[in-house]
Design a protein around this motif. Sequence first.
Motif, PDB file in Angstrom:
ATOM      1  N   ALA A 170       0.833  -1.208   0.000  1.00 31.27           N
ATOM      2  CA  ALA A 170       0.000   0.000   0.000  1.00 31.27           C
ATOM      3  C   ALA A 170       0.865   1.255   0.000  1.00 31.27           C
ATOM      4  N   PHE A 171       1.907   1.259   0.821  1.00 26.35           N
ATOM      5  CA  PHE A 171       2.773   2.438   0.923  1.00 26.35           C
ATOM      6  C   PHE A 171       3.434   2.745  -0.418  1.00 26.35           C
ATOM      7  N   ILE A 218       4.003   6.119  -5.418  1.00 24.73           N
ATOM      8  CA  ILE A 218       4.202   6.307  -6.856  1.00 24.73           C
ATOM      9  C   ILE A 218       2.985   6.979  -7.507  1.00 24.73           C
ATOM     10  N   LEU A 219       1.827   6.935  -6.836  1.00 23.72           N
ATOM     11  CA  LEU A 219       0.640   7.621  -7.348  1.00 23.72           C
ATOM     12  C   LEU A 219       0.593   9.096  -6.949  1.00 23.72           C
ATOM     13  N   GLY A 220       1.632   9.567  -6.260  1.00 23.40           N
ATOM     14  CA  GLY A 220       1.747  11.007  -6.016  1.00 23.40           C
ATOM     15  C   GLY A 220       1.263  11.485  -4.664  1.00 23.40           C
ATOM     16  N   TYR A 235      -4.878   2.394  -4.033  1.00 24.82           N
ATOM     17  CA  TYR A 235      -5.462   3.032  -5.209  1.00 24.82           C
ATOM     18  C   TYR A 235      -6.704   3.840  -4.811  1.00 24.82           C
ATOM     19  N   LEU A 236      -7.537   3.241  -3.954  1.00 22.03           N
ATOM     20  CA  LEU A 236      -8.722   3.946  -3.484  1.00 22.03           C
ATOM     21  C   LEU A 236      -8.343   5.161  -2.642  1.00 22.03           C
ATOM     22  N   ALA A 237      -7.374   4.990  -1.748  1.00 19.52           N
ATOM     23  CA  ALA A 237      -6.931   6.108  -0.907  1.00 19.52           C
ATOM     24  C   ALA A 237      -6.387   7.246  -1.751  1.00 19.52           C
TER      25      ALA A 237
END
Length: 247
Positions: free
Chosen positions: A136-137, A142-144, A239-241
């Motif tokens: 998750a981390f 990487i998603l910013g 991804y949801l977070a």
Amino acid sequence: MKSYFEEILKKVYEHQLSPEEAVERLKDYPYQDLEFAKIDHQRELRKGVPEIIYGLGKTGPQILKIGREIIRKGGNLLVTRVEPEVYRALKGKIPGAVYNPAARTITMKQKEAARGKGKIVVMTAGTSDIPVAEEAFVTCDILGNETERVYDVGVAGLHRLFGEYDRIKQARVVIAVAGMEGALPSVVAGLVSVPVIAVPTSIGYGASFKGLAALLAMLNSCPGGVAVVNIDNGFGAAYLASSINHL
């Protein structure tokens, strides 16, 4: 990928690139067919995130070929569920790639993703939950997103949780990872006003049923504001977070 499209359109507009040349460069859209995989290069335009590779069940050469094409098109690379022996076969073949052995992820960041509006805190009930939390981390990062770890603060010693409360309350989204009886997300949701994403893990003894007990407990959470993802799905929680943090 958006910047890649913009660059091509700008060059056509400024007569540095002919329409025919632009078509040739964009021939792999909306997807690129590798026979064993169809890479969705258009996904970053639709969703803001390039395609992410689920590594489990794929061979090293398959991961390598997909990964190289994503990199060639300018996207950041994230491969999840990469076992150590698969990474050893890939090591050095994607220059700049980083392997996180706890998360079992491969990442390569070519550009900065759009930044989330706040902080995501990733928590675990126990040390044994860390591999799922690390997935998750890494995904959040990487998603910013600005992301912080708060590990080993489960209900077996609640004073540990309260000792980290000042850090937790700064979050815009919390990811709470727990096995056994899966109580941590409910406790956290009773303390914060932000969304809590609960991740059950397969950690526990026989009657935990490989995470099913924790999953059912989280689905029956009393406090409001708890969303639950599948067992061991650190990627899905992240991804949801990230989606919430970018709203």
